[in-house]
Write a protein that holds these residues in place. Structure first.
Motif, short mmCIF file in Angstrom:
data_model
loop_
_atom_site.label_atom_id
_atom_site.label_comp_id
_atom_site.label_asym_id
_atom_site.label_seq_id
_atom_site.Cartn_x
_atom_site.Cartn_y
_atom_site.Cartn_z
N CYS A 287 -25.27 44.75 -4.88
CA CYS A 287 -26.26 45.26 -3.92
C CYS A 287 -25.64 45.72 -2.61
O CYS A 287 -26.32 46.23 -1.74
CB CYS A 287 -27.32 44.20 -3.62
SG CYS A 287 -26.73 42.89 -2.51
N THR B 264 -24.72 44.03 -0.07
CA THR B 264 -24.93 43.27 1.16
C THR B 264 -23.64 42.56 1.52
O THR B 264 -22.70 42.50 0.71
CB THR B 264 -26.10 42.26 1.04
OG1 THR B 264 -26.55 41.93 2.36
CG2 THR B 264 -25.68 40.98 0.31
N CYS C 254 -21.20 42.88 -1.56
CA CYS C 254 -21.61 42.43 -2.90
C CYS C 254 -21.40 43.58 -3.88
O CYS C 254 -21.77 44.72 -3.60
CB CYS C 254 -23.09 42.02 -2.87
SG CYS C 254 -23.80 41.76 -4.52
N CYS D 283 -28.46 38.41 -5.65
CA CYS D 283 -28.25 39.17 -6.90
C CYS D 283 -28.07 38.22 -8.08
O CYS D 283 -28.41 38.56 -9.22
CB CYS D 283 -27.02 40.06 -6.79
SG CYS D 283 -27.33 41.58 -5.86
N CYS E 42 -23.51 38.51 -4.58
CA CYS E 42 -24.21 37.63 -3.63
C CYS E 42 -25.21 36.70 -4.32
O CYS E 42 -25.57 36.92 -5.49
CB CYS E 42 -24.92 38.47 -2.56
SG CYS E 42 -26.47 39.21 -3.11
ZN LIG Z 1 -25.98 41.30 -4.00
#
Ligand SMILES: [Zn+2]
Ligand SMILES: [Zn+2]
Lengths: 201, 201
Positions: free
Chosen positions: A60, A62, A57, A72, A69
């Protein structure tokens, strides 16, 4: 005789999976070839697509196949709280525990100078830029309670020290439902030092 | 929140593997995406090729990517002995034990009328044709020592009864290095009935 070359290659290929030794790899290869070729086909295809499409992402870090994502993008999360975790699996564990409604930042590891893993490898430049944007009041340092996780938390706390955000760390203590007898000494000692006033009402 | 859709699909796809539950599937997906994308890529490719290329040996039905497997092609094996096994894994176990130098025939299962698995599904028409060619003096019925394996052995023995070949079955008994205390009663009783004269010299 062993199996045919291709079957042997397949068994060898399964050994990249964590905890899979020769016997388990053989059982996996035999199962797919003998009893579930459709499932094997699907595994091969999904794995190919996931390796190609799933990245980090942009906000963030991830794992996600989207540029940013779902978490977020969600308007329901609190932008003033940022929780820093070592892995997407840790992030999921916190989400499943419930109660935390802020945002996340995923390191994908921890600082490990001996392995050549420095601040940039775990995205700390990106993390600092995000905190520098403003709007974050508290950073929860949820790295693992290991030597490396602690060191990484201390490094991040120092790095973000000038931005005037509160820093916190998950509480250490006796696990819920655990028996004191089986709790290790370090955890027990931490739990004692962090003891709370008890109110019976 | 769970993981992103593609990551969830990958975890789900790993569950086709034997003994892989949700937690293990998650660990496998995370391991490949986070730490070993090259290994994951190779697994995906080898799996695809193996599923496409690996079929049954035209002669013995073991798994192979060749029309006829290496063992069937070998000039060093004894054509007068034919060992019948339920799976390629059983065949490998006998090969690794050493000592047997004949040929094989692989059933890929056993008779199971309730599951709709009849003689043709386990290649018994092909087996009979092979014995009818002549040249086989003994058929070793090495199906598993289970109810289904026994029933399959009896069926094959009856089917091949007219061809004048000797039939044998693996000896039952106490496993080498095992302790009698832990051997099940059925095995122990079989081992007693099949006891051999003991010569101390
Ligand atoms: Zn994210
Ligand atoms: Zn063969």
């Amino acid at each position: 005789m062993r199996f045919s070359p291709l079957v042997e290659q397949l068994m060898e290929a399964f050994r990249v999976l964590p905890g899979v030794g020769p016997k388990t790899a053989q059982r996996m290869a035999m199962h797919l070839l003998e009893r579930d070729r459709d499932g094997g086909q699907r595994l091969s295809e999904v794995l190919q697509v996931a390796l190609k499409e799933v990245g980090y992402c942009g906000r963030c870090r991830t794992l996600t196949e989207e540029p940013v994502c779902a978490l977020c993008q969600s308007p329901r999360r609190d932008d003033s709280l940022l929780c820093i975790v070592e892995s997407p699996a840790d992030q999921l564990a916190i989400e499943e525990a419930g109660g935390y409604l802020g945002r996340y930042f995923v390191l994908h590891g921890h600082l490990s100078p001996l392995d050549g893993i420095g601040p940039e490898d775990i995205g700390l430049d990106q993390l600092e830029a995000r905190v520098a944007e403003g709007g974050i009041h508290e950073v929860v340092l949820a790295t693992n309670p290991t030597v490396e996780g602690e060191a990484t938390a201390h490094y991040i706390a120092a790095q973000l020290g000038d931005y005037g955000v509160a820093m916190s760390r998950l509480a250490y203590g006796v696990p819920m439902g655990g028996e004191l007898e089986y709790v290790d000494g370090g955890t027990l000692s931490r739990a004692f030092n962090g003891r709370l006033a008890f109110r019976s009402e």
